[in-house]
Design a protein around this motif. Structure first.
Motif, short mmCIF file in Angstrom:
data_model
loop_
_atom_site.label_atom_id
_atom_site.label_comp_id
_atom_site.label_asym_id
_atom_site.label_seq_id
_atom_site.Cartn_x
_atom_site.Cartn_y
_atom_site.Cartn_z
N ALA A 71 9.65 64.71 -62.99
CA ALA A 71 9.72 63.55 -62.12
C ALA A 71 9.30 62.34 -62.95
CB ALA A 71 8.80 63.71 -60.91
N MET A 72 9.70 61.15 -62.49
CA MET A 72 9.36 59.95 -63.26
C MET A 72 8.04 59.36 -62.80
SD MET A 72 12.21 57.24 -61.86
CE MET A 72 13.67 58.24 -61.87
N THR A 73 7.39 58.66 -63.72
CA THR A 73 6.11 58.03 -63.43
C THR A 73 5.93 56.82 -64.34
OG1 THR A 73 3.74 58.46 -63.11
CG2 THR A 73 4.76 59.43 -65.05
N GLY A 74 5.01 55.97 -63.98
CA GLY A 74 4.63 54.85 -64.84
C GLY A 74 5.56 53.66 -64.79
N PRO A 75 5.32 52.70 -65.69
CA PRO A 75 6.11 51.46 -65.71
C PRO A 75 7.60 51.69 -65.94
CG PRO A 75 4.13 51.22 -67.05
CD PRO A 75 4.21 52.66 -66.64
N ALA A 76 7.96 52.69 -66.74
CA ALA A 76 9.38 52.96 -66.97
C ALA A 76 10.07 53.40 -65.69
CB ALA A 76 9.57 54.01 -68.06
N ALA A 77 9.35 54.14 -64.85
CA ALA A 77 9.91 54.56 -63.56
C ALA A 77 10.20 53.35 -62.68
CB ALA A 77 8.95 55.52 -62.85
N ALA A 78 9.25 52.44 -62.61
CA ALA A 78 9.46 51.23 -61.81
C ALA A 78 10.62 50.41 -62.35
CB ALA A 78 8.18 50.39 -61.80
N ASP A 79 10.70 50.27 -63.66
CA ASP A 79 11.80 49.51 -64.26
C ASP A 79 13.14 50.18 -63.97
OD1 ASP A 79 12.71 47.36 -66.26
OD2 ASP A 79 13.57 49.22 -67.08
N TYR A 80 13.20 51.49 -64.10
CA TYR A 80 14.44 52.22 -63.86
C TYR A 80 14.87 52.08 -62.40
CZ TYR A 80 17.76 55.93 -63.14
OH TYR A 80 18.89 56.63 -62.76
N ILE A 81 13.95 52.23 -61.48
CA ILE A 81 14.27 52.13 -60.05
C ILE A 81 14.77 50.73 -59.72
CG2 ILE A 81 13.29 52.14 -57.72
CD1 ILE A 81 11.45 54.46 -58.81
N PRO A 86 18.94 46.91 -57.51
CA PRO A 86 18.46 45.53 -57.60
C PRO A 86 18.10 44.93 -56.23
CG PRO A 86 20.72 45.70 -58.38
CD PRO A 86 20.26 47.08 -58.07
N ALA A 87 18.62 45.47 -55.15
CA ALA A 87 18.30 44.94 -53.83
C ALA A 87 16.82 45.16 -53.49
CB ALA A 87 19.18 45.59 -52.77
N LEU A 88 16.16 46.08 -54.17
CA LEU A 88 14.75 46.34 -53.92
C LEU A 88 13.85 45.27 -54.51
CD1 LEU A 88 14.58 50.17 -54.62
CD2 LEU A 88 14.61 49.05 -52.39
#
Length: 89
Positions: A71-81, A86-88
Motif C-alpha cells: 500500500a502507499m504511504t507518505g508524501p509520494a502517496a499524497a502527490d500520486y493521489i 486533480p479534482a481533489l
C-alpha cells in the motif's frame, strides 16, 4: 543491476510503501505502483528508471505487479493521489 540502483529502489520501498500482507487485488496494481514510484522520484528530484528496470528490480526483491501486498504511504502517496485525481486538490 548497479548497487546505486538497488539502493534507489530500496529507498523508494522504504519511504513510499508499506507491506499490508494482503495479497488480494486490493494491493497496489502495476500502474499504481509505478505511478507512485514516479511521484516519489519527482519529490526526490531524480529521474525515474524505465518501467522495465523498475519491475526487474522489484522482482529480485520478490515483489510482483499483482498480489504484492503493498500500500502507499507518505508524501509520494499524497502527490500520486492528487496527480491522479486533480479534482481533489
Amino acid at each position: 543491476m548497479a548497487k546505486t540502483a538497488n539502493f534507489h529502489f530500496d529507498q523508494f520501498l522504504a519511504e513510499a510503501t508499506i507491506d499490508t500482507n494482503d495479497r488480494s487485488d486490493s494491493a497496489l496494481g502495476r500502474d499504481c505502483l509505478y505511478g507512485l514510484y514516479t511521484s516519489w522520484c519527482w519529490l526526490q528530484q531524480s529521474a525515474p528508471h524505465p518501467e522495465s528496470l523498475f519491475w526487474a528490480a522489484l522482482r529480485t526483491k520478490g515483489i510482483h505487479p499483482a498480489g504484492n501486498g503493498l500500500a502507499m504511504t507518505g508524501p509520494a502517496a499524497a502527490d500520486y493521489i492528487l496527480a491522479s485525481c486533480p479534482a481533489l486538490a
